[in-house]
Design a protein around this motif. Structure first.
Motif, PDB file in Angstrom:
ATOM      1  N   TYR A 157      11.985  -5.098  21.118  1.00 30.35           N
ATOM      2  CA  TYR A 157      10.648  -4.506  21.102  1.00 30.35           C
ATOM      3  C   TYR A 157      10.685  -2.979  21.111  1.00 30.35           C
ATOM      4  N   THR A 158      11.766  -2.417  21.624  1.00 28.93           N
ATOM      5  CA  THR A 158      11.796  -0.954  21.713  1.00 28.93           C
ATOM      6  C   THR A 158      12.681  -0.340  20.618  1.00 28.93           C
ATOM      7  N   LEU A 159      13.010  -1.149  19.594  1.00 29.05           N
ATOM      8  CA  LEU A 159      13.894  -0.667  18.539  1.00 29.05           C
ATOM      9  C   LEU A 159      13.377   0.619  17.880  1.00 29.05           C
ATOM     10  N   GLY A 160      14.237   1.617  17.828  1.00 33.10           N
ATOM     11  CA  GLY A 160      13.853   2.883  17.189  1.00 33.10           C
ATOM     12  C   GLY A 160      13.054   3.797  18.097  1.00 33.10           C
ATOM     13  N   HIS A 161      12.745   3.310  19.299  1.00 32.63           N
ATOM     14  CA  HIS A 161      11.933   4.086  20.246  1.00 32.63           C
ATOM     15  C   HIS A 161      12.568   5.443  20.556  1.00 32.63           C
ATOM     16  N   CYS A 162      13.879   5.445  20.831  1.00 29.66           N
ATOM     17  CA  CYS A 162      14.571   6.691  21.200  1.00 29.66           C
ATOM     18  C   CYS A 162      14.497   7.727  20.093  1.00 29.66           C
ATOM     19  N   GLU A 163      14.756   7.287  18.851  1.00 27.04           N
ATOM     20  CA  GLU A 163      14.749   8.229  17.736  1.00 27.04           C
ATOM     21  C   GLU A 163      13.351   8.802  17.535  1.00 27.04           C
ATOM     22  N   ARG A 164      12.348   7.927  17.631  1.00 28.37           N
ATOM     23  CA  ARG A 164      10.965   8.410  17.447  1.00 28.37           C
ATOM     24  C   ARG A 164      10.607   9.410  18.533  1.00 28.37           C
ATOM     25  N   LEU A 165      11.020   9.093  19.738  1.00 31.95           N
ATOM     26  CA  LEU A 165      10.724   9.987  20.863  1.00 31.95           C
ATOM     27  C   LEU A 165      11.392  11.344  20.694  1.00 31.95           C
ATOM     28  N   ALA A 166      12.660  11.314  20.242  1.00 26.94           N
ATOM     29  CA  ALA A 166      13.409  12.558  20.050  1.00 26.94           C
ATOM     30  C   ALA A 166      12.696  13.424  19.023  1.00 26.94           C
ATOM     31  N   GLU A 167      12.339  12.810  17.910  1.00 24.78           N
ATOM     32  CA  GLU A 167      11.727  13.529  16.800  1.00 24.78           C
ATOM     33  C   GLU A 167      10.360  14.113  17.184  1.00 24.78           C
ATOM     34  N   TYR A 168       9.514  13.287  17.774  1.00 25.96           N
ATOM     35  CA  TYR A 168       8.139  13.731  18.018  1.00 25.96           C
ATOM     36  C   TYR A 168       7.969  14.560  19.281  1.00 25.96           C
ATOM     37  N   SER A 169       8.837  14.356  20.254  1.00 23.64           N
ATOM     38  CA  SER A 169       8.779  15.234  21.427  1.00 23.64           C
ATOM     39  C   SER A 169       9.113  16.648  20.995  1.00 23.64           C
ATOM     40  N   ALA A 170      10.141  16.766  20.140  1.00 21.52           N
ATOM     41  CA  ALA A 170      10.532  18.093  19.661  1.00 21.52           C
ATOM     42  C   ALA A 170       9.419  18.698  18.811  1.00 21.52           C
ATOM     43  N   ARG A 171       8.767  17.863  17.995  1.00 25.42           N
ATOM     44  CA  ARG A 171       7.687  18.368  17.146  1.00 25.42           C
ATOM     45  C   ARG A 171       6.491  18.830  17.996  1.00 25.42           C
ATOM     46  N   LEU A 172       6.197  18.046  19.032  1.00 27.29           N
ATOM     47  CA  LEU A 172       5.101  18.432  19.924  1.00 27.29           C
ATOM     48  C   LEU A 172       5.465  19.711  20.692  1.00 27.29           C
TER      49      LEU A 172
END
Ligand SMILES: [Fe+2]
Length: 336
Positions: A157-172
């Motif tokens: 259920y959390t597949l890809g969660h880490c990568e998305r978080l890394a990308e969008y936290s940095a963008r935010l």
């Protein structure tokens, strides 16, 4: 010849020079010390060699055909796969202009021609020592990233969660004008923020139904355990507070420290907004995936409750509305 006082210089050194005599001289000096030496006749060949061979140090002549020393150095330093390899530019003794140009291209050191044997060996030795330390650090970091990803991998259920978080936290973070080092920390924290879950039993971690109060107590330990795992890494200095505080809430009702308001590091406030949004917009064992509109509304209600930073949330909402965070919601159209 190897002197008794000189430990061997172990490592692979790439020498790029268009003059065969220069290449042979450096090769002879360095192989006599125990190094493995690869020689190429120009800058382009040096860059190409680095794409297929593990090299610990590069010696670049300045005047070369195809890519000259500066251009090759710049290419090496702009490539994330090679930028940690030390580069030494071999320049003419008096050429100040070359040195300035070399510094601009990212060169780590300079050698003057004609090359002095003692100086060459001293510089090579010290740069290889530095490279060894960087390698150790890289290995430690990659072990942590692998560990974090394997925890994520346990739960489909959390597949890809880490990568998305890394990308969008940095963008935010970028949207909030945070300094570059904080953006790097956010990117790393996106991957490792839940690494402490390695110590949480799967029966709790993957439980489909609600958790008992005892199970909540156990799962809440993951932020402190994660902090303990990452704390020894100096390069994670700015990452560790994000890991510890990514479940704090602005009104002090979060964990582990019940911090309030600005006492929660801004980077942790950034990561948690993205974390909550990602949890809402994806399916979990205990809930379906919410639409973008419903997720943003839920978070707005939580901002009103005093949980999340209103300014950080506003900027995040702007990012989502602009369509920039589409991948975060796995392509879900904004407004549905
Ligand atoms: Fe967490």
């Amino acid at each position: 010849m190897l002197q008794q006082s000189d430990p061997p210089i172990t490592g692979t050194i790439l020498v790029a020079d268009d003059q065969a005599a220069n290449r042979e001289l450096l090769e002879e000096l360095l192989t006599a010390q125990g190094s493995k030496v690869i020689t190429v006749p120009d800058g382009a060949a040096a860059v190409e060699e680095l794409s297929k061979t593990q090299v610990d140090l590069v010696l670049l002549d300045v005047m070369m055909p195809r890519l000259n020393g500066f251009e090759a150095c710049e290419k090496i330093k702009n490539n994330p796969a090679t930028y940690l390899i030390p580069v030494v530019l071999v320049t003419a003794l008096s050429d100040k202009h070359d040195r300035i140009e070399g510094i601009r291209a990212g060169a780590d050191d300079f050698l003057t021609r004609p090359v002095d044997r003692t100086e060459l060996l001293a510089r090579v030795r010290s740069l290889l020592k530095l490279k060894l330390r960087t390698d150790e650090l890289e290995r430690a970091e990659s072990v942590l990233f692998t560990l974090a990803r394997s925890i994520e991998g346990k739960d489909p259920y959390t597949l890809g969660h880490c990568e998305r978080l890394a990308e969008y936290s940095a963008r935010l973070g970028e949207q909030l004008n945070l300094p570059e080092e904080q953006l790097v920390a956010l990117r790393r924290a996106g991957i490792v923020h839940d690494v402490g879950k390695v110590a949480i039993p799967d029966a709790i971690l993957l439980k489909p139904g609600g958790l008992t109060p005892e199970e909540w107590t156990i799962i809440r330990q993951h932020s402190v355990i994660g902090e303990r795992i990452c704390a020894p890494l100096k390069s994670f200095r700015l990452v560790v507070p994000i890991i510890r505080h990514h479940h704090e809430k602005l009104d002090g009702s979060g964990y582990p420290d019940g911090l309030r308001g600005d006492a929660i590091p801004v980077t942790a406030r950034v990561l948690q907004i993205v974390d909550v949004y990602d949890a809402l917009t994806t399916e979990r064992p205990y809930k379906k995936a919410f639409s973008v509109t419903d997720s943003l509304q839920t978070m707005k209600d939580e901002v009103a409750k005093g949980w999340w930073d209103p300014h950080v949330f506003d900027q995040f909402e702007r990012l989502v509305r602009s369509g920039e965070a589409d991948v975060l919601s796995r392509g879900t159209a904004v407004g549905r």
